[in-house]
Design a protein around this motif. Structure first.
Motif, PDB file in Angstrom:
ATOM      1  N   ILE A  67      22.802  -3.039  -6.911  1.00 25.72           N
ATOM      2  CA  ILE A  67      21.618  -2.744  -7.416  1.00 25.72           C
ATOM      3  C   ILE A  67      20.252  -3.254  -6.642  1.00 25.72           C
ATOM      4  N   LEU A  68      20.497  -4.285  -5.772  1.00 26.69           N
ATOM      5  CA  LEU A  68      19.169  -4.822  -4.875  1.00 26.69           C
ATOM      6  C   LEU A  68      19.026  -3.808  -3.984  1.00 26.69           C
ATOM      7  N   LEU A  69      20.215  -3.318  -3.370  1.00 23.69           N
ATOM      8  CA  LEU A  69      19.859  -1.953  -2.201  1.00 23.69           C
ATOM      9  C   LEU A  69      19.197  -0.844  -2.864  1.00 23.69           C
ATOM     10  N   LEU A  70      19.597  -0.312  -4.118  1.00 25.19           N
ATOM     11  CA  LEU A  70      18.908   0.738  -4.624  1.00 25.19           C
ATOM     12  C   LEU A  70      17.526   0.303  -5.127  1.00 25.19           C
ATOM     13  N   THR A  71      17.132  -0.925  -5.568  1.00 28.24           N
ATOM     14  CA  THR A  71      15.763  -1.287  -6.148  1.00 28.24           C
ATOM     15  C   THR A  71      14.923  -1.223  -4.904  1.00 28.24           C
ATOM     16  N   ALA A  72      15.238  -1.797  -3.560  1.00 29.36           N
ATOM     17  CA  ALA A  72      14.867  -1.823  -2.398  1.00 29.36           C
ATOM     18  C   ALA A  72      14.368  -0.396  -1.829  1.00 29.36           C
ATOM     19  N   LEU A  73      15.501   0.571  -1.902  1.00 31.80           N
ATOM     20  CA  LEU A  73      15.327   1.830  -1.426  1.00 31.80           C
ATOM     21  C   LEU A  73      14.434   2.667  -2.146  1.00 31.80           C
ATOM     22  N   VAL A  74      14.324   2.521  -3.584  1.00 31.68           N
ATOM     23  CA  VAL A  74      13.255   3.045  -4.547  1.00 31.68           C
ATOM     24  C   VAL A  74      11.972   2.634  -4.210  1.00 31.68           C
ATOM     25  N   ALA A  75      11.778   1.252  -3.864  1.00 32.61           N
ATOM     26  CA  ALA A  75      10.373   0.677  -3.537  1.00 32.61           C
ATOM     27  C   ALA A  75       9.962   0.922  -2.112  1.00 32.61           C
ATOM     28  N   THR A  76      10.777   1.203  -1.171  1.00 31.92           N
ATOM     29  CA  THR A  76      10.305   1.400   0.198  1.00 31.92           C
ATOM     30  C   THR A  76       9.894   2.809   0.378  1.00 31.92           C
ATOM     31  N   LEU A  77      10.773   3.739  -0.001  1.00 33.04           N
ATOM     32  CA  LEU A  77      10.374   5.113   0.341  1.00 33.04           C
ATOM     33  C   LEU A  77       9.192   5.839   0.118  1.00 33.04           C
ATOM     34  N   PRO A  78       8.211   5.599  -1.013  1.00 33.41           N
ATOM     35  CA  PRO A  78       7.069   6.105  -1.306  1.00 33.41           C
ATOM     36  C   PRO A  78       6.025   5.448  -0.223  1.00 33.41           C
ATOM     37  N   VAL A  79       6.059   4.071  -0.010  1.00 39.54           N
ATOM     38  CA  VAL A  79       5.189   3.378   1.090  1.00 39.54           C
ATOM     39  C   VAL A  79       5.339   3.709   2.520  1.00 39.54           C
ATOM     40  N   ALA A  80       6.639   3.840   2.730  1.00 41.21           N
ATOM     41  CA  ALA A  80       7.049   4.475   4.200  1.00 41.21           C
ATOM     42  C   ALA A  80       6.599   5.675   4.444  1.00 41.21           C
ATOM     43  N   VAL A  81       6.842   6.841   3.465  1.00 39.09           N
ATOM     44  CA  VAL A  81       6.462   8.109   3.665  1.00 39.09           C
ATOM     45  C   VAL A  81       4.835   7.979   3.670  1.00 39.09           C
ATOM     46  N   SER A  82       4.329   7.306   3.200  1.00 39.81           N
ATOM     47  CA  SER A  82       2.544   7.049   2.973  1.00 39.81           C
ATOM     48  C   SER A  82       2.100   6.811   4.476  1.00 39.81           C
ATOM     49  N   LEU A  83       2.817   5.574   4.892  1.00 36.39           N
ATOM     50  CA  LEU A  83       2.419   5.034   6.224  1.00 36.39           C
ATOM     51  C   LEU A  83       2.556   5.825   7.369  1.00 36.39           C
ATOM     52  N   ALA A  84       3.930   6.587   7.323  1.00 39.76           N
ATOM     53  CA  ALA A  84       4.218   7.534   8.571  1.00 39.76           C
ATOM     54  C   ALA A  84       3.352   8.921   8.478  1.00 39.76           C
ATOM     55  N   LEU A  85       2.954   9.220   7.277  1.00 34.72           N
ATOM     56  CA  LEU A  85       1.887  10.323   7.176  1.00 34.72           C
ATOM     57  C   LEU A  85       0.448   9.890   7.543  1.00 34.72           C
ATOM     58  N   LEU A  86       0.154   8.638   7.241  1.00 39.14           N
ATOM     59  CA  LEU A  86      -1.235   7.945   7.856  1.00 39.14           C
ATOM     60  C   LEU A  86      -1.120   8.003   9.245  1.00 39.14           C
ATOM     61  N   HIS A  87      -0.006   7.454   9.645  1.00 40.33           N
ATOM     62  CA  HIS A  87       0.145   7.253  11.225  1.00 40.33           C
ATOM     63  C   HIS A  87       0.140   8.813  12.035  1.00 40.33           C
ATOM     64  N   GLY A  88       0.799   9.468  11.508  1.00 38.61           N
ATOM     65  CA  GLY A  88       0.907  10.936  12.043  1.00 38.61           C
ATOM     66  C   GLY A  88       0.051  11.962  11.829  1.00 38.61           C
ATOM     67  N   VAL A  89      -0.399  12.015  10.539  1.00 35.21           N
ATOM     68  CA  VAL A  89      -1.410  12.834  10.416  1.00 35.21           C
ATOM     69  C   VAL A  89      -3.104  12.518  10.049  1.00 35.21           C
ATOM     70  N   TYR A  90      -3.159  11.576   9.412  1.00 34.73           N
ATOM     71  CA  TYR A  90      -4.564  11.053   9.211  1.00 34.73           C
ATOM     72  C   TYR A  90      -5.254  10.465  10.196  1.00 34.73           C
ATOM     73  N   LEU A  91      -4.602   9.678  11.041  1.00 39.82           N
ATOM     74  CA  LEU A  91      -5.201   8.626  11.914  1.00 39.82           C
ATOM     75  C   LEU A  91      -5.448   9.351  13.182  1.00 39.82           C
ATOM     76  N   ARG A  92      -6.731   9.598  13.629  1.00 39.98           N
ATOM     77  CA  ARG A  92      -6.784  10.057  14.799  1.00 39.98           C
ATOM     78  C   ARG A  92      -7.292   9.164  15.781  1.00 39.98           C
ATOM     79  N   ASP A  93      -7.722   8.012  15.684  1.00 44.98           N
ATOM     80  CA  ASP A  93      -8.030   6.848  16.429  1.00 44.98           C
ATOM     81  C   ASP A  93      -6.919   6.242  17.264  1.00 44.98           C
ATOM     82  N   GLY A  94      -6.736   6.217  18.269  1.00 48.24           N
ATOM     83  CA  GLY A  94      -5.676   5.625  19.152  1.00 48.24           C
ATOM     84  C   GLY A  94      -5.512   4.022  18.850  1.00 48.24           C
TER      85      GLY A  94
END
Length: 284
Positions: A67-94
């Motif tokens: 239960i703890l691992l599943l809760t952590a996974l569900v909470a992590t995925l949307p934030v991690a994907v958003s941060l990765a997209l911010l880094h790889g797609v939206y941020l242009r400044d090094g």
């Protein structure tokens, strides 16, 4: 001649270090397996704890850990994907990219006891959830977040630019490129990061001992507030510290073997995808 000698010397040292690391890992696995296998049985997996760990099994400890691992996974995925997209797609400044990377590395290096105190202050006291599976799951999600995000960022960095250029040439908007090209092509990074992140947090004790878990008396969660669960790492921690019954030792090693199997399984499932990412990074 001297350069060749130095090359062979460093090659020998690295090979020796690799053998040493493999030897330590092999000895650790053998030691736990030798002492833990006698405790493994069907009843060990299906019964609940009895006689303060001297008898019974770890059924609700496995359920609580899941239960703890599943809760952590569900909470992590949307934030991690958003941060990765911010880094790889939206941020242009090094500089901003490096600032985001630094934040993730700092978060990844945060001592688990500090995370536990943070979770106790925020989730247990401020939100008033008490010890509950949600408090522990969200705190584990914070610890897991850097691993998943960095794995996804690495995968996005290896994505051939021709995919994005072809989609742009077809007139697709950026949001359509993200949903139709980037996310499907980086799915292996999401899976790999998630499995490695789960393996990372599976053995954490300090964060959940303040926020989510107790030693005995819990079964399935009946709510959010004041709804703790049992867990495998805390079970081992308490038995090792507080029990002087020699009969408990077998149960401790058995539980450790189950935890080791869980972490190995998650890591081995992630390995092929991880190797594929590195291969694509080198060969394009």
């Amino acid at each position: 001649m001297r350069r060749k000698l130095v090359h062979h010397l460093f090659r020998g040292i690295t090979a020796l270090c690799a053998l040493l690391a493999c030897g330590i890992l092999g000895w650790l696995v053998w030691a736990i397996a030798r002492r833990g296998l006698p405790a493994i049985s069907w009843n060990f997996f299906t019964e609940q704890i009895k006689l303060v760990g001297a008898s019974g099994g770890i059924f609700f400890n496995i359920i609580g850990t899941g239960i703890l691992l599943l809760t952590a996974l569900v909470a992590t995925l949307p934030v991690a994907v958003s941060l990765a997209l911010l880094h790889g797609v939206y941020l242009r400044d090094g500089k901003r990219k490096r600032a985001l990377e630094t934040m993730l590395y700092v978060l990844n290096g945060m001592p688990s006891i500090v995370c536990g105190i943070f979770g106790f202050i925020v989730f247990v006291n401020y939100f008033g959830w008490g010890k509950s599976w949600l408090s522990g799951g969200l705190l584990l999600a914070i610890i897991m977040l850097p691993t998943v995000t960095v794995a996804l960022m690495e995968r996005m960095a290896t994505l051939p630019s021709k995919y994005v250029e072809a989609a742009s040439g077809l007139g697709m908007r950026q949001s359509q490129i993200i949903w139709s090209v980037i996310l499907p092509q980086t799915l292996s990074g999401i899976i790999t990061g998630s499995l490695l992140g789960l393996a990372r947090i599976a053995g954490e004790i300090a964060p959940i001992m303040f926020t989510a878990t107790i030693f005995a008396g819990a079964s399935f969660p009946k709510g959010i507030k004041e709804s703790p669960v049992l867990s495998l790492p805390y079970h081992i921690f308490i038995l090792v510290q507080d029990s002087f019954d020699p009969g408990v030792a077998e149960k401790i090693w058995g539980t450790a073997l189950v935890m080791l199997g869980l972490v190995f399984t998650l890591s081995l499932i992630a390995l092929p995808a991880r190797l594929k990412i590195h291969e694509e990074a080198h060969h394009g």
